[in-house]
Design a protein around this motif. Structure first.
Motif, PDB file in Angstrom:
ATOM      1  N   UNK A 112      42.487 -85.132 -44.248  1.00  7.49           N
ATOM      2  CA  UNK A 112      41.395 -85.676 -43.435  1.00  7.49           C
ATOM      3  C   UNK A 112      41.937 -86.316 -42.165  1.00  7.49           C
ATOM      4  N   UNK A 113      43.006 -87.088 -42.292  1.00 12.99           N
ATOM      5  CA  UNK A 113      43.623 -87.732 -41.129  1.00 12.99           C
ATOM      6  C   UNK A 113      44.143 -86.695 -40.144  1.00 12.99           C
ATOM      7  N   UNK A 114      44.708 -85.612 -40.659  1.00 15.82           N
ATOM      8  CA  UNK A 114      45.228 -84.557 -39.795  1.00 15.82           C
ATOM      9  C   UNK A 114      44.105 -83.930 -38.972  1.00 15.82           C
ATOM     10  N   UNK A 115      42.994 -83.613 -39.602  1.00 13.38           N
ATOM     11  CA  UNK A 115      41.889 -82.996 -38.875  1.00 13.38           C
ATOM     12  C   UNK A 115      41.292 -83.964 -37.853  1.00 13.38           C
ATOM     13  N   UNK A 116      41.260 -85.238 -38.181  1.00 15.06           N
ATOM     14  CA  UNK A 116      40.779 -86.232 -37.215  1.00 15.06           C
ATOM     15  C   UNK A 116      41.714 -86.315 -36.013  1.00 15.06           C
ATOM     16  N   UNK A 117      43.013 -86.288 -36.258  1.00 20.71           N
ATOM     17  CA  UNK A 117      43.985 -86.319 -35.159  1.00 20.71           C
ATOM     18  C   UNK A 117      43.886 -85.052 -34.312  1.00 20.71           C
ATOM     19  N   UNK A 118      43.630 -83.942 -34.955  1.00 22.70           N
ATOM     20  CA  UNK A 118      43.467 -82.672 -34.246  1.00 22.70           C
ATOM     21  C   UNK A 118      42.249 -82.735 -33.326  1.00 22.70           C
ATOM     22  N   UNK A 119      41.153 -83.256 -33.839  1.00 26.05           N
ATOM     23  CA  UNK A 119      39.935 -83.400 -33.029  1.00 26.05           C
ATOM     24  C   UNK A 119      40.188 -84.303 -31.819  1.00 26.05           C
ATOM     25  N   UNK A 120      40.903 -85.376 -32.033  1.00 28.37           N
ATOM     26  CA  UNK A 120      41.217 -86.302 -30.945  1.00 28.37           C
ATOM     27  C   UNK A 120      42.079 -85.633 -29.888  1.00 28.37           C
ATOM     28  N   UNK A 121      43.095 -84.889 -30.313  1.00 29.35           N
ATOM     29  CA  UNK A 121      43.976 -84.212 -29.356  1.00 29.35           C
ATOM     30  C   UNK A 121      43.220 -83.165 -28.560  1.00 29.35           C
ATOM     31  N   UNK A 122      42.340 -82.445 -29.219  1.00 29.52           N
ATOM     32  CA  UNK A 122      41.559 -81.419 -28.518  1.00 29.52           C
ATOM     33  C   UNK A 122      40.616 -82.058 -27.511  1.00 29.52           C
ATOM     34  N   UNK A 123      40.034 -83.188 -27.883  1.00 26.95           N
ATOM     35  CA  UNK A 123      39.177 -83.904 -26.943  1.00 26.95           C
ATOM     36  C   UNK A 123      39.962 -84.370 -25.726  1.00 26.95           C
ATOM     37  N   UNK A 177      49.205 -88.886 -33.997  1.00 23.51           N
ATOM     38  CA  UNK A 177      48.431 -88.981 -32.753  1.00 23.51           C
ATOM     39  C   UNK A 177      49.326 -88.834 -31.533  1.00 23.51           C
ATOM     40  N   UNK A 178      50.497 -89.436 -31.587  1.00 30.24           N
ATOM     41  CA  UNK A 178      51.412 -89.419 -30.457  1.00 30.24           C
ATOM     42  C   UNK A 178      51.915 -88.006 -30.169  1.00 30.24           C
ATOM     43  N   UNK A 179      52.368 -87.306 -31.208  1.00 34.35           N
ATOM     44  CA  UNK A 179      52.951 -85.991 -30.968  1.00 34.35           C
ATOM     45  C   UNK A 179      51.880 -84.958 -30.628  1.00 34.35           C
ATOM     46  N   UNK A 180      50.709 -85.051 -31.239  1.00 37.13           N
ATOM     47  CA  UNK A 180      49.634 -84.115 -30.908  1.00 37.13           C
ATOM     48  C   UNK A 180      49.098 -84.375 -29.504  1.00 37.13           C
ATOM     49  N   UNK A 181      49.106 -85.626 -29.099  1.00 36.01           N
ATOM     50  CA  UNK A 181      48.581 -85.975 -27.781  1.00 36.01           C
ATOM     51  C   UNK A 181      49.412 -85.464 -26.627  1.00 36.01           C
ATOM     52  N   UNK A 182      50.665 -85.068 -26.892  1.00 37.95           N
ATOM     53  CA  UNK A 182      51.536 -84.549 -25.835  1.00 37.95           C
ATOM     54  C   UNK A 182      51.485 -83.027 -25.719  1.00 37.95           C
ATOM     55  N   UNK A 183      50.829 -82.368 -26.657  1.00 40.07           N
ATOM     56  CA  UNK A 183      50.890 -80.910 -26.726  1.00 40.07           C
ATOM     57  C   UNK A 183      49.842 -80.242 -25.845  1.00 40.07           C
ATOM     58  N   UNK A 184      50.188 -79.058 -25.348  1.00 37.54           N
ATOM     59  CA  UNK A 184      49.224 -78.231 -24.640  1.00 37.54           C
ATOM     60  C   UNK A 184      48.540 -77.264 -25.573  1.00 37.54           C
ATOM     61  N   UNK A 185      49.311 -76.712 -26.519  1.00 40.45           N
ATOM     62  CA  UNK A 185      48.777 -75.814 -27.545  1.00 40.45           C
ATOM     63  C   UNK A 185      49.302 -76.288 -28.891  1.00 40.45           C
ATOM     64  N   UNK A 186      48.400 -76.586 -29.802  1.00 40.43           N
ATOM     65  CA  UNK A 186      48.748 -77.019 -31.156  1.00 40.43           C
ATOM     66  C   UNK A 186      48.475 -75.855 -32.100  1.00 40.43           C
TER      67      UNK A 186
END
Length: 302
Positions: free
Chosen positions: A144-155, A119-128
């Protein structure tokens, strides 16, 4: 928008044929290849980082040094003392490549096991940026956790790019692969498949059919690569096709799609110009396939 390009996946030891009956050791992997070329293509105002897991051994340290030497940030990479990095060998015939892999105990399989870190590293990114291989190597619960973290970062404002890179041997079964890739595509702003894979594993009759299927899954833009044939770029509102310039003297098609993705995304992130982005992607891929190996110096650093 953050100006960090963050690629996620598995960096491996690469053994590439030299053409003289020997092999040269390097480091590569589909998402790492894209990060490496993205660093070459993006302006200095952008950072490029890599998220994975490695071992706590000499070859892992060499890999980290290689990434840092290429200008790729490694702060998102975790070290594990119970695993090491994977290895693959390229085999070439008439410019086409096949691979032999040793990766069952790769540390990268654990890259999504620490949800807080992810969550921390994805939350800092502009483009994942990630691929179907990123998903395939993960245990089901981590996937499953990865896709959930991806959804959170995109939001939270991040853009997400995905190359399905369909490799059924890495998955539990073909049905799981197709279902997970389709779900992942629905979380993405850019989906960048290769038609050869989509034809083989989704039975799409045309590149337009591949674009339609991913748009129906929820993708924002679909860019369908098709070797020397037309590139299709489609959104819900617009569809364009582009004919890449012919390439002669093809030596090794390794990283053709990875380099296309890097140059396309780098151009689009800066200019938002589809025509220039396809031209940049096709141009870089065309130069890369005239050389041996995944990572070749065909551009000066940005």
């Amino acid at each position: 928008m953050s100006t960090q390009f963050l690629a996620i996946g598995e960096c491996m030891v690469e053994m590439a044929p030299t053409g003289e009956g020997t092999f040269a050791m390097g480091f590569a992997g589909d998402t790492l290849n894209t990060a490496w070329y993205a660093r070459k293509c993006l302006p200095a105002s952008w950072t490029v980082g890599y998220c994975t897991a490695v071992g706590d051994d000499k070859v892992s340290d060499q890999m980290l040094a290689f990434l840092e030497g290429a200008g790729i940030e490694t702060s998102a990479i975790q070290k594990r003392d119970d695993r090491t990095v994977g290895l693959y060998m390229i085999q070439l015939k008439d410019g086409e490549r096949s691979f032999a892999y040793w990766r069952s105990q790769s540390a990268a399989r654990c890259l999504a096991s620490d949800r807080a870190h992810l969550d921390n590293v994805l939350g800092r990114a502009g483009l994942i940026y990630f691929s179907g291989i990123t998903l395939a190597i993960l245990p089901a619960e981590d996937r499953t956790a990865f896709l959930e973290a991806l959804h959170k970062a995109r939001a939270g404002g991040a853009k997400v790019a995905f190359d399905p890179n369909l490799r059924p041997r890495l998955w539990e079964d073909a049905e799981t692969m197709r279902a997970c890739v389709t779900k992942a595509a629905g979380l993405c702003d850019f989906v960048m498949p290769s038609f050869e894979d989509e034809l083989a594993h989704f039975s799409d009759p045309t590149p337009d059919a591949s674009a339609d299927r991913y748009l129906a899954a929820g993708a924002g833009m679909v860019v369908v690569k098709n070797g020397p044939e037309q590139v299709i770029c489609a959104t819900e509102d617009q569809r364009q096709s582009f004919q890449p310039k012919p390439v002669s003297g093809i030596v090794d098609t390794t990283a053709a799609g990875d380099s296309f993705n890097a140059a396309f995304l780098a151009e689009y992130l800066v200019t938002g110009d589809i025509v220039a982005s396809v031209d940049a992607g096709a141009g870089l891929a065309g130069r890369v396939i005239q050389h041996r190996g995944a990572l070749v110096d065909v551009l000066e650093p940005a």
